[in-house]
Design a protein around this motif. Structure first.
Motif, PDB file in Angstrom:
ATOM      1  N   ILE A   1     113.783  78.391  37.844  1.00  0.00           N
ATOM      2  CA  ILE A   1     113.034  77.898  36.815  1.00  0.00           C
ATOM      3  C   ILE A   1     114.386  76.978  36.176  1.00  0.00           C
ATOM      4  N   ILE A   2     114.183  75.626  35.782  1.00  0.00           N
ATOM      5  CA  ILE A   2     115.145  74.841  34.835  1.00  0.00           C
ATOM      6  C   ILE A   2     114.851  74.663  33.681  1.00  0.00           C
ATOM      7  N   GLY A   3     115.555  75.267  32.608  1.00  0.00           N
ATOM      8  CA  GLY A   3     115.501  75.178  31.321  1.00  0.00           C
ATOM      9  C   GLY A   3     115.534  76.647  30.859  1.00  0.00           C
TER      10      GLY A   3
ATOM     11  N   THR B   1     114.488  72.899  21.514  1.00  0.00           N
ATOM     12  CA  THR B   1     113.324  72.888  20.649  1.00  0.00           C
ATOM     13  C   THR B   1     112.860  74.321  20.252  1.00  0.00           C
ATOM     14  N   SER B   2     113.123  75.420  21.101  1.00  0.00           N
ATOM     15  CA  SER B   2     112.726  76.687  20.837  1.00  0.00           C
ATOM     16  C   SER B   2     113.516  77.536  19.919  1.00  0.00           C
ATOM     17  N   SER B   3     114.432  76.634  19.108  1.00  0.00           N
ATOM     18  CA  SER B   3     115.241  77.611  18.174  1.00  0.00           C
ATOM     19  C   SER B   3     114.919  76.615  17.046  1.00  0.00           C
TER      20      SER B   3
ATOM     21  N   TYR C   1     124.448  77.545  30.378  1.00  0.00           N
ATOM     22  CA  TYR C   1     125.237  77.016  30.504  1.00  0.00           C
ATOM     23  C   TYR C   1     125.591  76.514  32.067  1.00  0.00           C
ATOM     24  N   ALA C   2     124.487  76.232  32.688  1.00  0.00           N
ATOM     25  CA  ALA C   2     124.296  75.726  33.919  1.00  0.00           C
ATOM     26  C   ALA C   2     123.255  74.684  34.211  1.00  0.00           C
ATOM     27  N   ARG C   3     123.875  73.415  34.193  1.00  0.00           N
ATOM     28  CA  ARG C   3     122.786  72.449  34.299  1.00  0.00           C
ATOM     29  C   ARG C   3     122.389  72.169  35.714  1.00  0.00           C
TER      30      ARG C   3
ATOM     31  N   ASN D   1     110.193  72.815  36.413  1.00  0.00           N
ATOM     32  CA  ASN D   1     111.068  72.115  35.496  1.00  0.00           C
ATOM     33  C   ASN D   1     110.322  72.433  34.239  1.00  0.00           C
ATOM     34  N   ALA D   2     111.174  73.296  33.489  1.00  0.00           N
ATOM     35  CA  ALA D   2     110.677  73.630  32.133  1.00  0.00           C
ATOM     36  C   ALA D   2     111.277  73.165  31.040  1.00  0.00           C
ATOM     37  N   ALA D   3     111.773  71.963  31.279  1.00  0.00           N
ATOM     38  CA  ALA D   3     113.134  71.451  30.446  1.00  0.00           C
ATOM     39  C   ALA D   3     112.727  70.891  28.949  1.00  0.00           C
ATOM     40  N   GLY D   4     111.471  70.785  28.490  1.00  0.00           N
ATOM     41  CA  GLY D   4     111.212  70.661  27.247  1.00  0.00           C
ATOM     42  C   GLY D   4     111.252  69.229  26.966  1.00  0.00           C
ATOM     43  N   PRO D   5     112.174  68.774  26.058  1.00  0.00           N
ATOM     44  CA  PRO D   5     112.051  67.196  25.539  1.00  0.00           C
ATOM     45  C   PRO D   5     112.729  66.308  26.926  1.00  0.00           C
TER      46      PRO D   5
ATOM     47  N   ASP E   1     113.511  63.752  32.314  1.00  0.00           N
ATOM     48  CA  ASP E   1     114.803  63.139  33.064  1.00  0.00           C
ATOM     49  C   ASP E   1     114.801  64.134  34.225  1.00  0.00           C
ATOM     50  N   VAL E   2     114.683  65.356  34.150  1.00  0.00           N
ATOM     51  CA  VAL E   2     114.621  66.220  35.508  1.00  0.00           C
ATOM     52  C   VAL E   2     113.533  65.734  36.318  1.00  0.00           C
ATOM     53  N   ARG E   3     112.283  65.137  35.983  1.00  0.00           N
ATOM     54  CA  ARG E   3     111.527  64.673  36.930  1.00  0.00           C
ATOM     55  C   ARG E   3     111.983  63.583  37.619  1.00  0.00           C
TER      56      ARG E   3
ATOM     57  N   VAL F   1     111.900  68.288  10.946  1.00  0.00           N
ATOM     58  CA  VAL F   1     112.969  68.669  10.401  1.00  0.00           C
ATOM     59  C   VAL F   1     112.380  69.958   9.406  1.00  0.00           C
ATOM     60  N   HIS F   2     113.382  70.898   9.134  1.00  0.00           N
ATOM     61  CA  HIS F   2     113.373  71.874   7.914  1.00  0.00           C
ATOM     62  C   HIS F   2     114.398  71.998   7.157  1.00  0.00           C
ATOM     63  N   VAL F   3     114.323  72.290   5.934  1.00  0.00           N
ATOM     64  CA  VAL F   3     115.397  72.418   4.968  1.00  0.00           C
ATOM     65  C   VAL F   3     115.464  73.755   4.351  1.00  0.00           C
TER      66      VAL F   3
ATOM     67  N   ALA G   1     116.675  70.316  12.977  1.00  0.00           N
ATOM     68  CA  ALA G   1     115.920  69.301  13.277  1.00  0.00           C
ATOM     69  C   ALA G   1     115.686  69.612  14.802  1.00  0.00           C
ATOM     70  N   GLY G   2     114.479  69.625  15.245  1.00  0.00           N
ATOM     71  CA  GLY G   2     113.932  69.812  16.562  1.00  0.00           C
ATOM     72  C   GLY G   2     113.073  68.645  17.038  1.00  0.00           C
ATOM     73  N   LEU G   3     112.745  68.490  18.447  1.00  0.00           N
ATOM     74  CA  LEU G   3     111.990  67.669  19.057  1.00  0.00           C
ATOM     75  C   LEU G   3     110.885  68.244  19.862  1.00  0.00           C
TER      76      LEU G   3
ATOM     77  N   GLY H   1     102.610  71.988  24.627  1.00  0.00           N
ATOM     78  CA  GLY H   1     102.009  73.346  24.352  1.00  0.00           C
ATOM     79  C   GLY H   1     102.697  73.587  22.635  1.00  0.00           C
ATOM     80  N   LYS H   2     102.793  75.117  22.512  1.00  0.00           N
ATOM     81  CA  LYS H   2     103.539  75.600  21.551  1.00  0.00           C
ATOM     82  C   LYS H   2     104.132  76.706  21.915  1.00  0.00           C
ATOM     83  N   LEU H   3     105.187  77.343  21.025  1.00  0.00           N
ATOM     84  CA  LEU H   3     105.587  78.525  21.141  1.00  0.00           C
ATOM     85  C   LEU H   3     104.685  79.766  21.124  1.00  0.00           C
ATOM     86  N   THR H   4     103.689  79.627  20.305  1.00  0.00           N
ATOM     87  CA  THR H   4     102.670  80.479  20.285  1.00  0.00           C
ATOM     88  C   THR H   4     102.029  80.797  21.578  1.00  0.00           C
TER      89      THR H   4
HETATM   90  P1  FAD Z   1     113.041  73.846  24.971  1.00  0.00           P
HETATM   91  O1  FAD Z   1     113.072  74.577  24.018  1.00  0.00           O
HETATM   92  O2  FAD Z   1     113.350  72.434  24.325  1.00  0.00           O
HETATM   93  O3  FAD Z   1     113.718  74.298  26.250  1.00  0.00           O
HETATM   94  C1  FAD Z   1     113.979  73.212  27.228  1.00  0.00           C
HETATM   95  C2  FAD Z   1     115.316  73.616  27.790  1.00  0.00           C
HETATM   96  O4  FAD Z   1     115.578  73.023  28.975  1.00  0.00           O
HETATM   97  C3  FAD Z   1     116.329  73.457  26.941  1.00  0.00           C
HETATM   98  O5  FAD Z   1     117.110  74.575  26.157  1.00  0.00           O
HETATM   99  C4  FAD Z   1     117.538  72.149  27.625  1.00  0.00           C
HETATM  100  O6  FAD Z   1     118.790  72.571  27.254  1.00  0.00           O
HETATM  101  C5  FAD Z   1     117.231  72.754  29.022  1.00  0.00           C
HETATM  102  N1  FAD Z   1     117.160  71.719  30.017  1.00  0.00           N
HETATM  103  C6  FAD Z   1     117.149  70.409  29.998  1.00  0.00           C
HETATM  104  N2  FAD Z   1     117.357  69.776  30.846  1.00  0.00           N
HETATM  105  C7  FAD Z   1     117.936  70.760  31.837  1.00  0.00           C
HETATM  106  C8  FAD Z   1     118.719  70.910  32.994  1.00  0.00           C
HETATM  107  N3  FAD Z   1     119.048  69.492  33.800  1.00  0.00           N
HETATM  108  N4  FAD Z   1     119.206  71.892  33.451  1.00  0.00           N
HETATM  109  C9  FAD Z   1     119.192  73.036  33.024  1.00  0.00           C
HETATM  110  N5  FAD Z   1     118.378  73.115  31.784  1.00  0.00           N
HETATM  111  C10 FAD Z   1     117.888  71.938  31.051  1.00  0.00           C
HETATM  112  N6  FAD Z   1     105.089  76.175  17.956  1.00  0.00           N
HETATM  113  C11 FAD Z   1     104.559  77.187  17.250  1.00  0.00           C
HETATM  114  O7  FAD Z   1     104.126  77.924  17.994  1.00  0.00           O
HETATM  115  N7  FAD Z   1     104.995  77.551  16.268  1.00  0.00           N
HETATM  116  C12 FAD Z   1     105.590  76.859  15.518  1.00  0.00           C
HETATM  117  O8  FAD Z   1     105.594  77.279  14.023  1.00  0.00           O
HETATM  118  C13 FAD Z   1     106.179  75.836  15.836  1.00  0.00           C
HETATM  119  N8  FAD Z   1     106.924  74.779  14.994  1.00  0.00           N
HETATM  120  C14 FAD Z   1     107.501  73.680  15.425  1.00  0.00           C
HETATM  121  C15 FAD Z   1     108.069  73.202  14.335  1.00  0.00           C
HETATM  122  C16 FAD Z   1     109.064  72.042  14.950  1.00  0.00           C
HETATM  123  C17 FAD Z   1     109.883  71.296  14.199  1.00  0.00           C
HETATM  124  C18 FAD Z   1     109.078  71.516  16.216  1.00  0.00           C
HETATM  125  C19 FAD Z   1     110.014  70.471  16.972  1.00  0.00           C
HETATM  126  C20 FAD Z   1     108.197  72.408  17.332  1.00  0.00           C
HETATM  127  C21 FAD Z   1     107.463  73.520  16.879  1.00  0.00           C
HETATM  128  N9  FAD Z   1     106.694  74.334  17.746  1.00  0.00           N
HETATM  129  C22 FAD Z   1     105.823  75.303  17.143  1.00  0.00           C
HETATM  130  C23 FAD Z   1     106.500  73.761  19.161  1.00  0.00           C
HETATM  131  C24 FAD Z   1     107.441  74.917  19.888  1.00  0.00           C
HETATM  132  O9  FAD Z   1     108.710  74.847  19.229  1.00  0.00           O
HETATM  133  C25 FAD Z   1     107.673  73.971  21.300  1.00  0.00           C
HETATM  134  O10 FAD Z   1     106.460  73.886  21.889  1.00  0.00           O
HETATM  135  C26 FAD Z   1     108.591  75.030  22.209  1.00  0.00           C
HETATM  136  O11 FAD Z   1     109.629  75.396  21.751  1.00  0.00           O
HETATM  137  C27 FAD Z   1     109.021  74.159  23.418  1.00  0.00           C
HETATM  138  O12 FAD Z   1     109.711  74.784  24.532  1.00  0.00           O
HETATM  139  P2  FAD Z   1     110.141  74.349  25.841  1.00  0.00           P
HETATM  140  O13 FAD Z   1     110.796  75.616  26.475  1.00  0.00           O
HETATM  141  O14 FAD Z   1     109.154  73.834  26.460  1.00  0.00           O
HETATM  142  O15 FAD Z   1     111.160  73.440  25.420  1.00  0.00           O
END
Ligand code: FAD
Length: 540
Positions: free
Chosen positions: A29-31, A62-64, A194-196, A229-233, A237-239, A257-259, A341-343, A377-380
């Motif tokens: 799993i990538i990510g 994004t997940s933090s 820390y392994a890309r 490939n679960a590389a989020g934003p 690039d991974v595709r 953004v959150h403050v 800030a997150g994407l 999708g969403k964290l939930t």
């Molecule tokens: P990510 O968390 O981004 O994980 C992808 C990972 O892949 C990254 O850590 C990256 O470093 C790694 N990666 C990338 N390229 C490589 C590579 N080549 N090799 C190895 N690793 C790689 N959802 C909710 O349910 N509740 C909420 O309240 C909520 N609020 C949100 C608020 C904001 C502002 C945002 C931006 C999103 C929010 N979401 C919420 C949505 C949720 O946070 C996201 O859907 C989720 O965190 C996405 O997770 P992910 O694992 O897909 O992506």
């Protein structure tokens, strides 16, 4: 000390890297965000040999950076996403059942100016509760002006004298990721940060593993029957490692953004959802000594950044509406304590320009070389997302995988009773200030005592974080850098303003465990200082 299940120990990293290269896995799993963590846990529970490779730290993307709600997304009802709302609203109970410390039920206040507006909200909330199969004792309440004034003295109840108040769940996003990764590790998954991944290994024209570069420059090959490939934003690039011709356009990236402000500046007891002048909804969420406000939703063209900027316009957008709802002096951007800030890696909707209106659904694709990619999708909804992803993994492996038996609690989630009783118990057994127990149980759940065994002394400049958390992060949660501890393990970078003295103590403590030189200790502190300054650069 007795062994901790699912420990991802930083000291055993070299051995973990060797083991990764030695074995052929079923699934790599990538990510290392919530998508990857959920899939890793489900796959490992199904008995697959799983490897997880994260380019930075776990949850560094994004997940933090989320709003930290385990919610069905009431507002998505208005967009007609009934199936998504039903699924995620029901997931709230499921996440709570497995990790009650990471899904705390809280009241969300939805204020309105008139009875008619409240009626509109009540209809939406009732449907939400019906879809989420909410138990009768947990259903919404209607607050009058008198109740609002009593429950929320800082709220401007004379301007918004009605409220619909319903249940949502508050989490700690990065720690939910860690809990799932540890649970996967306990079931046999090999997990490394820390392994890309920078290339695919091919057998004929099919993906047969990945090529990885660690942050220290080591190269290794990790072989697997299926690559996911679960590389989020960064998923596109991974595709393109699979086929450079694959066009962009699957994702629509949107920045949020959150403050944070000192709780004394915006003294609220419950969560709030507020309508802002452009018709969007923002949240106000009390957390310890701070309260955070979010979020924005703006399209980000181009290459995704790991640390997107927090711009002054974002901050003003979030602060300006506060005086409409609360009897407080206008808040100035200089008063912001921390920001993030997150994407959002959203699935692009052809023809929809406004990111707020884009569905939060997820999608799984199998690419030309058999790589399974998941986005949106969403964290939930991480558990249903994991099931959907594994159904496609089964297609690649040539056998249906079925659903995992995943009812067991996540690490820290094996306690009976509610968080308040766990908190009281910790206060009593360790003679702690209640503030300390309140924070610890929400981060570590039933493992709080084991954290305290490693050091119950307070870290400098904060009233509630203890030194044992540093050791726990290194020994049990794979922290490799000071930034990992500050931002994603203890979360002090988000909910405090960590002083130089705190960074010095934490870096020294980590350095002793990891054999850092004086120069490296200084480097680690500098890196965190730069991160903190970067997020507050709008104040300059
Ligand atoms: P990510 O968390 O981004 O994980 C992808 C990972 O892949 C990254 O850590 C990256 O470093 C790694 N990666 C990338 N390229 C490589 C590579 N080549 N090799 C190895 N690793 C790689 N959802 C909710 O349910 N509740 C909420 O309240 C909520 N609020 C949100 C608020 C904001 C502002 C945002 C931006 C999103 C929010 N979401 C919420 C949505 C949720 O946070 C996201 O859907 C989720 O965190 C996405 O997770 P992910 O694992 O897909 O992506």
């Amino acid at each position: 000390m007795p062994e901790v299940p699912g420990a991802i120990s930083t000291a055993s990293r070299p051995a973990a890297l060797r083991a990764l290269a030695a074995e052929r896995h079923d699934l790599v799993i990538i990510g290392g965000g919530i998508s990857a963590a959920g899939i890793a846990r489900a796959a490992a529970l199904l008995g697959l040999r799983v490897a997880v490779l994260e380019a930075h730290d776990y949850a560094a993307g994004t997940s933090s950076r989320s709003t930290k709600l385990i919610h069905g997304g009431l507002r998505y009802l208005a967009l007609g996403d009934i199936a998504l709302v039903r699924e995620t609203a029901r997931e709230r109970k499921e996440v709570h059942a497995r990790a009650p410390h990471l899904a705390e039920p809280r009241w969300m206040v939805l204020p309105s100016r008139s009875r008619l507006d409240r009626l509109k909200y009540r209809v939406g909330v009732s449907l939400y509760e019906y879809l989420g199969a909410v138990a009768s004792g947990d259903r919404h309440q209607n607050w009058s002006r008198v109740e609002l004034e009593h429950e929320e003295p800082a709220f401007a109840a004379q301007r918004h004298p009605f409220a619909c108040v319903y249940r949502e769940y508050l989490t700690e996003d990065a720690r939910l990721v860690l809990a799932n990764l540890r649970s996967a590790a306990a079931a046999g998954a090999q997990i490394v940060n820390y392994a890309r991944v920078h290339a695919l290994l091919l057998e004929g024209d099919r993906a047969a593993g990945v090529r990885v570069r660690t942050e220290s420059g080591d190269e290794l090959e990790v072989r697997a029957r299926c690559v996911l490939n679960a590389a989020g934003p960064w998923v596109e690039d991974v595709r393109r490692l699979e086929s450079p011709e694959l066009a962009k356009g699957w994702l629509h990236l949107s920045k949020g953004v959150h403050v944070t402000l000192p709780a004394a500046r915006l003294p609220v007891r419950n969560l709030f959802m507020l309508e802002v002048p452009d018709g969007r909804l923002i949240f106000v969420i009390p957390r310890g000594s701070l309260v955070y406000i979010g979020t924005t939703d703006t399209t980000v063209p181009g290459t995704p950044e790991l640390w997107p900027s927090v711009d002054l316009a974002d901050v003003q957008y979030l602060l300006a509406p506060l005086t409409r709802y609360f009897d407080i002096e206008p808040v100035r951007p200089e008063e912001v304590v921390s920001a993030w800030a997150g994407l959002r890696p959203l699935i692009a909707d052809v023809g929809t320009r406004d990111p707020t209106e884009i569905s939060r659904r997820d999608e799984v694709l199998i690419g030309p070389r058999g790589v399974v990619s998941i986005a949106g999708g969403k964290l939930t909804g991480y558990r249903p997302m994991a099931r959907a992803a594994l159904a496609r993994v089964g297609e690649v492996l040539g056998r249906p995988l079925g659903d995992p038996e995943d009812a067991a609690p996540l690490p820290g989630g094996d306690f009976t009773g509610d968080l308040a009783s766990l908190e009281r118990e910790l206060t009593r057994t360790h003679s702690l200030p209640p503030l300390v127990s309140a924070r610890l149980v929400r981060l570590y759940g039933s493992e709080s005592s084991r954290v305290l065994e490693r050091g119950a002394e307070l870290l400098p400049g904060v009233a509630d974080a203890v030194i044992g958390e540093i050791d726990w992060a290194v020994e049990i949660e794979g922290a490799l850098h000071l930034e990992d501890v500050v931002y994603r393990r203890t979360r002090l970078g988000l909910y405090a303003s960590p002083s130089d003295a705190l960074l010095a103590v934490a870096a020294d403590r980590m350095g002793k465990r990891l054999g850092w030189s004086t120069e490296q200790i200084e480097l680690e502190r500098d890196r965190v200082r730069q991160r903190l300054a970067h997020d507050l650069a709008f104040r300059a």
